[in-house]
Scaffold this motif. Sequence first.
Motif, PDB file in Angstrom:
ATOM      1  N   ALA A   1       0.838  -1.203   0.000  1.00 19.91           N
ATOM      2  CA  ALA A   1       0.000   0.000   0.000  1.00 19.91           C
ATOM      3  C   ALA A   1       0.875   1.256   0.000  1.00 19.91           C
ATOM      4  CB  ALA A   1      -0.924   0.001   1.221  1.00 19.91           C
ATOM      5  N   LYS A   2       1.939   1.231   0.778  1.00 18.85           N
ATOM      6  CA  LYS A   2       2.867   2.367   0.839  1.00 18.85           C
ATOM      7  C   LYS A   2       3.517   2.592  -0.521  1.00 18.85           C
ATOM      8  CE  LYS A   2       7.121   2.703   2.955  1.00 18.85           C
ATOM      9  NZ  LYS A   2       8.056   2.550   4.051  1.00 18.85           N
ATOM     10  N   ALA A   3       3.899   1.505  -1.198  1.00 24.30           N
ATOM     11  CA  ALA A   3       4.504   1.619  -2.525  1.00 24.30           C
ATOM     12  C   ALA A   3       3.520   2.213  -3.522  1.00 24.30           C
ATOM     13  CB  ALA A   3       5.000   0.247  -2.993  1.00 24.30           C
ATOM     14  N   GLU A   4       2.247   1.802  -3.414  1.00 26.17           N
ATOM     15  CA  GLU A   4       1.225   2.352  -4.309  1.00 26.17           C
ATOM     16  C   GLU A   4       1.026   3.843  -4.054  1.00 26.17           C
ATOM     17  OE1 GLU A   4      -2.452   0.195  -4.105  1.00 26.17           O
ATOM     18  OE2 GLU A   4      -1.460  -1.721  -4.434  1.00 26.17           O
TER      19      GLU A   4
ATOM     20  N   TYR B   1       1.915   9.314  -5.814  1.00 26.40           N
ATOM     21  CA  TYR B   1       2.496  10.629  -5.536  1.00 26.40           C
ATOM     22  C   TYR B   1       3.444  11.045  -6.657  1.00 26.40           C
ATOM     23  CZ  TYR B   1       5.691  14.070  -3.584  1.00 26.40           C
ATOM     24  OH  TYR B   1       6.471  15.175  -3.398  1.00 26.40           O
ATOM     25  N   PHE B   2       4.335  10.132  -7.053  1.00 28.18           N
ATOM     26  CA  PHE B   2       5.303  10.480  -8.090  1.00 28.18           C
ATOM     27  C   PHE B   2       4.647  10.647  -9.450  1.00 28.18           C
ATOM     28  CE2 PHE B   2       8.389   8.807  -4.957  1.00 28.18           C
ATOM     29  CZ  PHE B   2       9.148   9.955  -4.848  1.00 28.18           C
ATOM     30  N   VAL B   3       3.585   9.883  -9.714  1.00 25.96           N
ATOM     31  CA  VAL B   3       2.845  10.066 -10.968  1.00 25.96           C
ATOM     32  C   VAL B   3       2.210  11.452 -10.985  1.00 25.96           C
ATOM     33  CG1 VAL B   3       0.794   9.308 -12.239  1.00 25.96           C
ATOM     34  CG2 VAL B   3       2.467   7.619 -11.444  1.00 25.96           C
ATOM     35  N   GLU B   4       1.567  11.823  -9.890  1.00 24.69           N
ATOM     36  CA  GLU B   4       0.949  13.151  -9.802  1.00 24.69           C
ATOM     37  C   GLU B   4       1.997  14.256  -9.911  1.00 24.69           C
ATOM     38  OE1 GLU B   4      -2.258  14.071  -9.852  1.00 24.69           O
ATOM     39  OE2 GLU B   4      -2.633  11.945 -10.223  1.00 24.69           O
ATOM     40  N   ARG B   5       3.111  14.046  -9.271  1.00 22.36           N
ATOM     41  CA  ARG B   5       4.195  15.037  -9.327  1.00 22.36           C
ATOM     42  C   ARG B   5       4.731  15.154 -10.757  1.00 22.36           C
ATOM     43  NH1 ARG B   5       9.412  14.775  -5.385  1.00 22.36           N
ATOM     44  NH2 ARG B   5      10.513  16.508  -6.312  1.00 22.36           N
TER      45      ARG B   5
END
Length: 136
Positions: free
Chosen positions: A104-107, A112-116
């Motif tokens: 879940a943390k990895a997702e 987050y990185f996709v949004e960034r």
Amino acid sequence: MSNANILGGLSADAQQAWRLNLYAIETQKHLARRAAADEEAVQREEQDIKNRAVMAKILEENRQKAVMDAYKMRELQNKNLEEDLRRQFLAANPAATENSWLLAKAEIKQDYFVERFKAEKNREEIEQEIYAAYRM
């Protein structure tokens, strides 16, 4: 004996030479006082420069310390937040294991990185549009 009495017995040339000599002595005294004052001013300025350099070094050290303290504080807050999220996740999902938390943390990180990345890409596109409009 006053100057008038001394000068009264001298020839005109001797009187002129005496006055010039006296003027030269007074000029040398004045120049010596100015040189001493200038030297003191230079020394004060040099000391002021040294003091400012020391202050700048101290301020830079304090700034670096503050940055490191802020970084450590932020790191600690992130660690505490992550631990709180882990506890909440495990409490909310009784069947969850440590591995499911890690997934879940990895997702979450991936999202987050996709949004960034999208935000960065959007920013670059906007900059390109502004640049193109500016060139027109």
